[in-house]
Design a protein around this motif. Structure first.
Motif, PDB file in Angstrom:
ATOM      1  N   LEU A  96       0.843  -1.194   0.000  1.00  0.00           N
ATOM      2  CA  LEU A  96       0.000   0.000   0.000  1.00  0.00           C
ATOM      3  C   LEU A  96       0.884   1.252   0.000  1.00  0.00           C
ATOM      4  O   LEU A  96       2.076   1.173   0.275  1.00  0.00           O
ATOM      5  CB  LEU A  96      -0.965  -0.002   1.185  1.00  0.00           C
ATOM      6  N   PRO A  97       0.314   2.407  -0.365  1.00  0.00           N
ATOM      7  CA  PRO A  97       1.144   3.596  -0.543  1.00  0.00           C
ATOM      8  C   PRO A  97       1.925   4.023   0.689  1.00  0.00           C
ATOM      9  O   PRO A  97       3.074   4.462   0.584  1.00  0.00           O
ATOM     10  CB  PRO A  97       0.136   4.673  -0.970  1.00  0.00           C
ATOM     11  N   ASP A  98       1.346   3.978   1.871  1.00  0.00           N
ATOM     12  CA  ASP A  98       2.061   4.360   3.085  1.00  0.00           C
ATOM     13  C   ASP A  98       1.534   3.549   4.268  1.00  0.00           C
ATOM     14  O   ASP A  98       0.426   3.038   4.242  1.00  0.00           O
ATOM     15  CB  ASP A  98       1.934   5.859   3.363  1.00  0.00           C
ATOM     16  N   MET A  99       2.352   3.461   5.299  1.00  0.00           N
ATOM     17  CA  MET A  99       2.011   2.606   6.430  1.00  0.00           C
ATOM     18  C   MET A  99       0.859   3.153   7.259  1.00  0.00           C
ATOM     19  O   MET A  99       0.254   2.421   8.033  1.00  0.00           O
ATOM     20  CB  MET A  99       3.248   2.398   7.313  1.00  0.00           C
ATOM     21  N   ASP A 100       0.543   4.430   7.116  1.00  0.00           N
ATOM     22  CA  ASP A 100      -0.616   4.960   7.823  1.00  0.00           C
ATOM     23  C   ASP A 100      -1.902   4.289   7.362  1.00  0.00           C
ATOM     24  O   ASP A 100      -2.890   4.230   8.108  1.00  0.00           O
ATOM     25  CB  ASP A 100      -0.729   6.479   7.601  1.00  0.00           C
ATOM     26  N   MET A 101      -1.898   3.779   6.121  1.00  0.00           N
ATOM     27  CA  MET A 101      -3.076   3.111   5.582  1.00  0.00           C
ATOM     28  C   MET A 101      -3.229   1.698   6.114  1.00  0.00           C
ATOM     29  O   MET A 101      -4.315   1.118   6.027  1.00  0.00           O
ATOM     30  CB  MET A 101      -3.012   3.061   4.056  1.00  0.00           C
ATOM     31  N   GLY A 143      -0.267 -20.067  11.458  1.00  0.00           N
ATOM     32  CA  GLY A 143       1.136 -19.925  11.086  1.00  0.00           C
ATOM     33  C   GLY A 143       1.376 -18.966   9.942  1.00  0.00           C
ATOM     34  O   GLY A 143       2.530 -18.613   9.670  1.00  0.00           O
ATOM     35  N   ALA A 144       0.331 -18.542   9.240  1.00  0.00           N
ATOM     36  CA  ALA A 144       0.485 -17.611   8.126  1.00  0.00           C
ATOM     37  C   ALA A 144       0.768 -16.206   8.651  1.00  0.00           C
ATOM     38  O   ALA A 144       0.281 -15.812   9.710  1.00  0.00           O
ATOM     39  CB  ALA A 144      -0.776 -17.603   7.271  1.00  0.00           C
ATOM     40  N   THR A 145       1.543 -15.448   7.883  1.00  0.00           N
ATOM     41  CA  THR A 145       1.900 -14.084   8.248  1.00  0.00           C
ATOM     42  C   THR A 145       1.398 -13.114   7.185  1.00  0.00           C
ATOM     43  O   THR A 145       1.535 -13.361   5.990  1.00  0.00           O
ATOM     44  CB  THR A 145       3.423 -13.929   8.390  1.00  0.00           C
ATOM     45  N   LEU A 146       0.817 -12.015   7.645  1.00  0.00           N
ATOM     46  CA  LEU A 146       0.448 -10.917   6.765  1.00  0.00           C
ATOM     47  C   LEU A 146       1.423  -9.782   7.029  1.00  0.00           C
ATOM     48  O   LEU A 146       1.476  -9.239   8.129  1.00  0.00           O
ATOM     49  CB  LEU A 146      -0.987 -10.458   7.032  1.00  0.00           C
ATOM     50  N   LYS A 147       2.213  -9.445   6.004  1.00  0.00           N
ATOM     51  CA  LYS A 147       3.247  -8.422   6.128  1.00  0.00           C
ATOM     52  C   LYS A 147       2.842  -7.205   5.297  1.00  0.00           C
ATOM     53  O   LYS A 147       2.666  -7.308   4.077  1.00  0.00           O
ATOM     54  CB  LYS A 147       4.588  -8.970   5.641  1.00  0.00           C
ATOM     55  N   PHE A 148       2.684  -6.055   5.950  1.00  0.00           N
ATOM     56  CA  PHE A 148       2.366  -4.827   5.237  1.00  0.00           C
ATOM     57  C   PHE A 148       3.663  -4.157   4.783  1.00  0.00           C
ATOM     58  O   PHE A 148       4.611  -4.029   5.555  1.00  0.00           O
ATOM     59  CB  PHE A 148       1.583  -3.868   6.135  1.00  0.00           C
ATOM     60  N   MET A 149       3.692  -3.731   3.513  1.00  0.00           N
ATOM     61  CA  MET A 149       4.819  -2.980   2.967  1.00  0.00           C
ATOM     62  C   MET A 149       4.282  -1.743   2.270  1.00  0.00           C
ATOM     63  O   MET A 149       3.259  -1.800   1.593  1.00  0.00           O
ATOM     64  CB  MET A 149       5.606  -3.825   1.951  1.00  0.00           C
ATOM     65  N   SER A 150       4.997  -0.629   2.416  1.00  0.00           N
ATOM     66  CA  SER A 150       4.530   0.617   1.831  1.00  0.00           C
ATOM     67  C   SER A 150       5.453   1.090   0.722  1.00  0.00           C
ATOM     68  O   SER A 150       6.579   0.621   0.574  1.00  0.00           O
ATOM     69  CB  SER A 150       4.435   1.698   2.914  1.00  0.00           C
ATOM     70  N   GLY A 151       4.951   2.062  -0.045  1.00  0.00           N
ATOM     71  CA  GLY A 151       5.771   2.689  -1.074  1.00  0.00           C
ATOM     72  C   GLY A 151       6.701   3.726  -0.510  1.00  0.00           C
ATOM     73  O   GLY A 151       7.613   4.178  -1.185  1.00  0.00           O
ATOM     74  N   GLY A 152       6.484   4.139   0.739  1.00  0.00           N
ATOM     75  CA  GLY A 152       7.354   5.111   1.372  1.00  0.00           C
ATOM     76  C   GLY A 152       8.524   4.440   2.046  1.00  0.00           C
ATOM     77  O   GLY A 152       8.685   3.219   2.027  1.00  0.00           O
ATOM     78  N   GLY A 153       9.371   5.239   2.654  1.00  0.00           N
ATOM     79  CA  GLY A 153      10.515   4.691   3.375  1.00  0.00           C
ATOM     80  C   GLY A 153      11.648   4.297   2.447  1.00  0.00           C
ATOM     81  O   GLY A 153      11.580   4.447   1.225  1.00  0.00           O
ATOM     82  N   ASP A 175       3.117   5.069  -6.933  1.00  0.00           N
ATOM     83  CA  ASP A 175       3.964   5.930  -7.759  1.00  0.00           C
ATOM     84  C   ASP A 175       4.273   7.235  -7.045  1.00  0.00           C
ATOM     85  O   ASP A 175       5.384   7.747  -7.095  1.00  0.00           O
ATOM     86  CB  ASP A 175       3.272   6.229  -9.090  1.00  0.00           C
ATOM     87  N   GLU A 176       3.262   7.795  -6.369  1.00  0.00           N
ATOM     88  CA  GLU A 176       3.436   9.067  -5.685  1.00  0.00           C
ATOM     89  C   GLU A 176       4.341   8.926  -4.470  1.00  0.00           C
ATOM     90  O   GLU A 176       5.221   9.749  -4.233  1.00  0.00           O
ATOM     91  CB  GLU A 176       2.071   9.608  -5.239  1.00  0.00           C
ATOM     92  N   SER A 177       4.148   7.850  -3.702  1.00  0.00           N
ATOM     93  CA  SER A 177       4.876   7.717  -2.439  1.00  0.00           C
ATOM     94  C   SER A 177       6.319   7.296  -2.629  1.00  0.00           C
ATOM     95  O   SER A 177       7.121   7.402  -1.711  1.00  0.00           O
ATOM     96  CB  SER A 177       4.168   6.698  -1.534  1.00  0.00           C
ATOM     97  N   GLY A 178       6.668   6.803  -3.821  1.00  0.00           N
ATOM     98  CA  GLY A 178       8.001   6.254  -3.988  1.00  0.00           C
ATOM     99  C   GLY A 178       8.929   7.044  -4.873  1.00  0.00           C
ATOM    100  O   GLY A 178       9.943   6.522  -5.321  1.00  0.00           O
ATOM    101  N   ARG A 179       8.652   8.299  -5.140  1.00  0.00           N
ATOM    102  CA  ARG A 179       9.445   9.041  -6.115  1.00  0.00           C
ATOM    103  C   ARG A 179      10.839   9.387  -5.635  1.00  0.00           C
ATOM    104  O   ARG A 179      11.686   9.762  -6.440  1.00  0.00           O
ATOM    105  CB  ARG A 179       8.696  10.317  -6.516  1.00  0.00           C
TER     106      ARG A 179
END
Length: 221
Positions: A96-101, A143-153, A175-179
């Motif tokens: 997702l675009p940022d971790m706040d989401m 045992g499954a893991t859900l890992k959130f990753m953002s376009g920022g950082g 696209d916006e968060s990763g420029r």
């Protein structure tokens, strides 16, 4: 005892259901005009075509777009993510675009559907996902893991995790968060997390189209 019983059930060889069958068997809609009813493809006929292509085995990357209020978030984001978490019991990267989401997506889109399914017993009993607030990684009791990753950082935040499945929502927002990155675009970095799985990898993206230069329209053309 409950965990042992569940583990033994999972250990038995079984035939995996198609995503469409999983959706109609397991998903109860939490809101909208059909709140409290099971998901059915006939209510939004495009979903039948979507799931048929996902289940065909011909593709490893799936990109969905459509107008708001068309049900695409449930059919093209929530259901694929839950299908791999619970039908296969495997790790899923959620982009997702940022971790706040992340907390919003978990609290508003994912958790209400899990709580209305038989998989509510698999919700984590401890950690950030069980308390609300910032959500980065959730490990379910199967045992499954859900890992959130953002376009920022920094780019390193996307480089140290491997999964067969990546599910991306609000794709064009990446696209916006990763420029500021000097490396490959953020979506390509996330897709690279599946490289070890070859043709078995699965990537899902969903977004309302923003501009012709956005990733969704590029994939479409």
């Amino acid at each position: 005892l409950h965990d042992l019983k569940w583990f033994l059930q999972q250990a038995k060889p079984r035939r995996m259901r198609s995503m469409r069958q999983f959706a109609e068997d397991e998903i109860v809609l939490p809101s909208g005009p059909y709140a409290g009813s099971r998901f059915r493809v006939h209510r939004q006929p495009y979903t039948r075509l979507w799931f048929d292509e996902v289940d065909s085995g011909r593709w490893s990357r799936f990109v969905a777009t459509g107008p708001t209020q068309s049900g695409k978030s449930v059919a093209c984001f929530v259901i694929p993510l839950l299908y791999h978490l619970f039908e296969y019991g495997e790790t899923v990267i959620c982009g997702l675009p940022d971790m706040d989401m992340a907390a919003d997506k978990w609290r508003e889109d994912l958790l209400p559907i899990i709580e209305r399914s038989r998989y509510r017993d698999q919700l984590p009993k401890q950690g950030s996902g069980s308390r609300g607030g910032l959500v980065q990684s959730l490990q379910f009791r199967n045992g499954a893991t859900l890992k959130f990753m953002s376009g920022g950082g920094g780019d390193k935040s996307r480089a140290a995790f491997t999964s067969r499945v990546v599910v991306i929502t609000e794709t064009d927002g990446m696209d916006e968060s990763g420029r500021q990155s000097r490396e490959a675009d953020k979506i390509s970095q996330m897709i690279a997390r599946t490289r070890a799985f070859g043709h078995r990898a699965r990537v899902y993206m969903e977004c309302t189209v923003s501009t012709e230069s956005g990733r969704t329209w590029q994939e479409y053309t």
